[in-house]
Write an enzyme that holds these catalytic residues in place. Structure first.
Site, PDB file in Angstrom:
ATOM      1  N   ASN A 196       0.856  -1.181   0.000  1.00  0.00           N
ATOM      2  CA  ASN A 196       0.000   0.000   0.000  1.00  0.00           C
ATOM      3  C   ASN A 196       0.892   1.230   0.000  1.00  0.00           C
ATOM      4  O   ASN A 196       2.131   1.120   0.022  1.00  0.00           O
ATOM      5  CB  ASN A 196      -0.982  -0.018   1.173  1.00  0.00           C
ATOM      6  CG  ASN A 196      -0.286  -0.071   2.524  1.00  0.00           C
ATOM      7  OD1 ASN A 196       0.789   0.512   2.711  1.00  0.00           O
ATOM      8  ND2 ASN A 196      -0.884  -0.763   3.486  1.00  0.00           N
ATOM      9  N   VAL A 197       0.309   2.408  -0.031  1.00  0.00           N
ATOM     10  CA  VAL A 197       1.098   3.638  -0.136  1.00  0.00           C
ATOM     11  C   VAL A 197       2.037   3.794   1.054  1.00  0.00           C
ATOM     12  O   VAL A 197       3.208   4.169   0.903  1.00  0.00           O
ATOM     13  CB  VAL A 197       0.174   4.865  -0.269  1.00  0.00           C
ATOM     14  CG1 VAL A 197       0.972   6.154  -0.152  1.00  0.00           C
ATOM     15  CG2 VAL A 197      -0.566   4.834  -1.602  1.00  0.00           C
ATOM     16  N   ALA A 198       1.544   3.502   2.252  1.00  0.00           N
ATOM     17  CA  ALA A 198       2.379   3.648   3.446  1.00  0.00           C
ATOM     18  C   ALA A 198       3.564   2.693   3.401  1.00  0.00           C
ATOM     19  O   ALA A 198       4.697   3.070   3.756  1.00  0.00           O
ATOM     20  CB  ALA A 198       1.545   3.404   4.700  1.00  0.00           C
ATOM     21  N   GLU A 199       3.324   1.458   2.973  1.00  0.00           N
ATOM     22  CA  GLU A 199       4.406   0.473   2.893  1.00  0.00           C
ATOM     23  C   GLU A 199       5.427   0.860   1.841  1.00  0.00           C
ATOM     24  O   GLU A 199       6.644   0.703   2.050  1.00  0.00           O
ATOM     25  CB  GLU A 199       3.818  -0.905   2.596  1.00  0.00           C
ATOM     26  CG  GLU A 199       3.031  -1.488   3.772  1.00  0.00           C
ATOM     27  CD  GLU A 199       2.145  -2.648   3.397  1.00  0.00           C
ATOM     28  OE1 GLU A 199       1.743  -3.392   4.306  1.00  0.00           O
ATOM     29  OE2 GLU A 199       1.829  -2.809   2.193  1.00  0.00           O
ATOM     30  N   ASP A 264      -5.720  -8.325   2.045  1.00  0.00           N
ATOM     31  CA  ASP A 264      -5.829  -9.778   1.868  1.00  0.00           C
ATOM     32  C   ASP A 264      -6.767 -10.109   0.717  1.00  0.00           C
ATOM     33  O   ASP A 264      -6.506 -11.010  -0.085  1.00  0.00           O
ATOM     34  CB  ASP A 264      -6.354 -10.433   3.151  1.00  0.00           C
ATOM     35  CG  ASP A 264      -5.417 -10.269   4.337  1.00  0.00           C
ATOM     36  OD1 ASP A 264      -4.213 -10.046   4.115  1.00  0.00           O
ATOM     37  OD2 ASP A 264      -5.897 -10.362   5.480  1.00  0.00           O
TER      38      ASP A 264
END
Length: 478
Positions: A196-199, A264
């Protein structure tokens, strides 16, 4: 790219899921007073549920979509581990849940009126010491599956993920990774990694815009030896990036209730599609539609092929231009059960101009979805004259379907759409111009069945007839 009018079939998908397995427990009840012991709410627990989390939730999503799935992970010799194993059995999910001398990872959430008050985590920081226990079941299961998902929650079960990926690739398997942490080098050789963007930001640093994000993501995947990223961007959709190209897919507009486990669902749906022979772009579209459904559910959740089919229906209608009545009624039944407001309008829409576009945008703003009913070519001739329409039914439908404001286009052969309106039964019927409500075909039916009728003003200066006259005038001069 795949057409989306049919129910997705994933029963051929044979998928091995490896990673951090968890048990999600939800305790819910009413919180109506503050404790006399401390300034905290007192919750009278009325319901307790247990669901699969982490890699186990990925497996649950695959099974719900109809795929064949096998789960490799770690559990403890405890009640939570027994519950998780039982959940797998109840859903016909094959598993090799290796028992280790550590507790089963458990997330306990206390909720009141669907609001999470606190989360309690039961876990150890030593699962990496037990990762070797998954080697034998992984080796046994690998030959029987076409695709491997590594579901990494950073708990330690995937301590040896680099070696496992290399082994899967050597066996000719698709490899997908849901990542965790800042070391993407661990996923070298993976076909698709789904941060995701944060990761992604944690790995490549801050980016101010889409262009910079793509550039940084591309540099990262090349350096890490990863074939592609599928970057999930919440309300902005998702972006697929490889060393040579990128493709962005906007999010499908839905009410977000709970994002727990949405990642998921994305990787599970992506895997089912790829393992069933769909191309990457189609698989991404499936995953995007699946995410739009599951965020409307509470907690870790799954979706069925039927739910996915309904989520894909607007795209299928767009692709076809025209939709038939039975398909539309099925989709509307599903939407009305969700409390959505259906808006309908009609017309010839022979030569689409800016006035039409503005009118349709205003009509769509009245509800959640807009149906545009258009006259067949024969019907237009009867109403407008032998030299009309200027554009065929298929052409008119294709142009209308391309508009962001239009969800479905359907045709009618009669002089008025009264019968079609009765069959669709919209919540709001819309017409333009100076029509009197009582004179609008279908208005009486809609009002008698609890709906409303709206008359919107046309934009001054625009007319199909005027546009045709101007075109013919210029053509004669030429």
């Amino acid at each position: 790219m795949t057409q989306f009018s049919n129910l997705p079939i994933f029963e051929r998908a044979r998928i091995l899921v490896v990673g951090d397995t968890m048990l999600d427990r939800n305790w819910s009840g009413l919180a109506q007073r503050i404790s006399p012991e401390a300034p905290v709410p007192v919750v009278n627990i009325e319901q307790q549920t247990a669901t699969a989390g982490g890699a186990a939730n990925v497996a649950m999503n695959i099974a719900a979509l109809g795929g064949q799935v096998y789960l490799c992970g770690l559990i403890g010799d405890d009640d939570a581990g027994a519950v998780l194993r039982q959940i797998m059995r109840e859903h016909a999910i094959g598993d090799a849940l290796s028992v280790c001398a550590l507790p089963t990872i458990t997330k306990l959430r206390v909720l009141s009126q669907h609001q999470q008050l606190i989360r309690l985590d039961f876990e150890s920081n030593r699962y990496a010491e037990c990762a070797h226990l998954m080697a034998v079941p992984f080796n046994r299961a690998l030959p029987e599956h076409d695709l491997v998902i590594f579901s990494d929650y950073g708990k330690g079960s995937l301590h040896n993920v680099s070696a496992l990926i290399a082994q899967a690739k050597a066996a000719g398997k698709w490899v997908l990774v849901d990542p965790k942490g800042t070391d993407f080098q661990r996923y070298r050789g993976a076909d698709i990694v789904t941060p995701n963007v944060a990761e992604l930001t944690a790995v490549v640093g801050h980016f101010a815009d889409e262009k910079t994000m793509i550039a940084k993501a591309r540099a990262c995947l090349i350096d890490a030896g990863i074939s592609a990223f599928l970057i999930t961007q919440s309300e902005k959709g998702m972006t697929y990036v490889t060393a040579q190209q990128h493709y962005h897919l906007p999010a499908q507009a839905r009410e977000v209730f709970d994002v727990t486990g949405a990642g998921d669902t994305v990787i599970a749906t992506l895997a089912c599609a790829l393992a069933s022979g769909y191309d990457c772009e189609s698989a991404m579209i499936f995953a995007n539609a699946a995410a739009s459904v599951v965020v409307g559910k509470l907690g870790t959740a799954t979706l069925t092929p039927t739910e996915l089919h309904h989520a894909l229906a607007p795209r299928a209608a767009k692709a076809r231009g025209l939709v038939d009545l039975s398909q539309l009624q099925e989709q509307l039944h599903y939407l009305k059960k969700q409390g959505k407001t259906v808006v309908m309008t009609n017309g010839c829409f022979d030569i689409l101009h800016a006035g039409h576009v503005r009118y349709l945008e205003e009509a769509k703003a009245l509800g959640d979805c807009l149906i545009v009913a258009i006259n067949t070519d024969e019907s237009v001739k009867r109403l407008k004259g032998a030299d009309r329409p200027a554009n065929t039914l298929a052409s008119r439908a294709a142009v209308l379907a391309a508009l962001h404001s239009v969800d479905w286009v359907i045709s009618f052969a009669e002089d008025t759409p009264a019968d079609l309106i009765a069959a669709i039964n919209p919540d709001i019927l819309v017409k333009g111009g100076d029509n009197r409500v009582d004179d609008i075909p279908g208005a009486q039916w809609v009002r008698e069945h609890g709906g409303s009728v709206r008359v919107l003003s046309y934009v001054d200066g625009f007319s199909t007839t005027k546009t045709l006259q101007q075109f013919l005038s210029h053509h004669e001069k030429d």
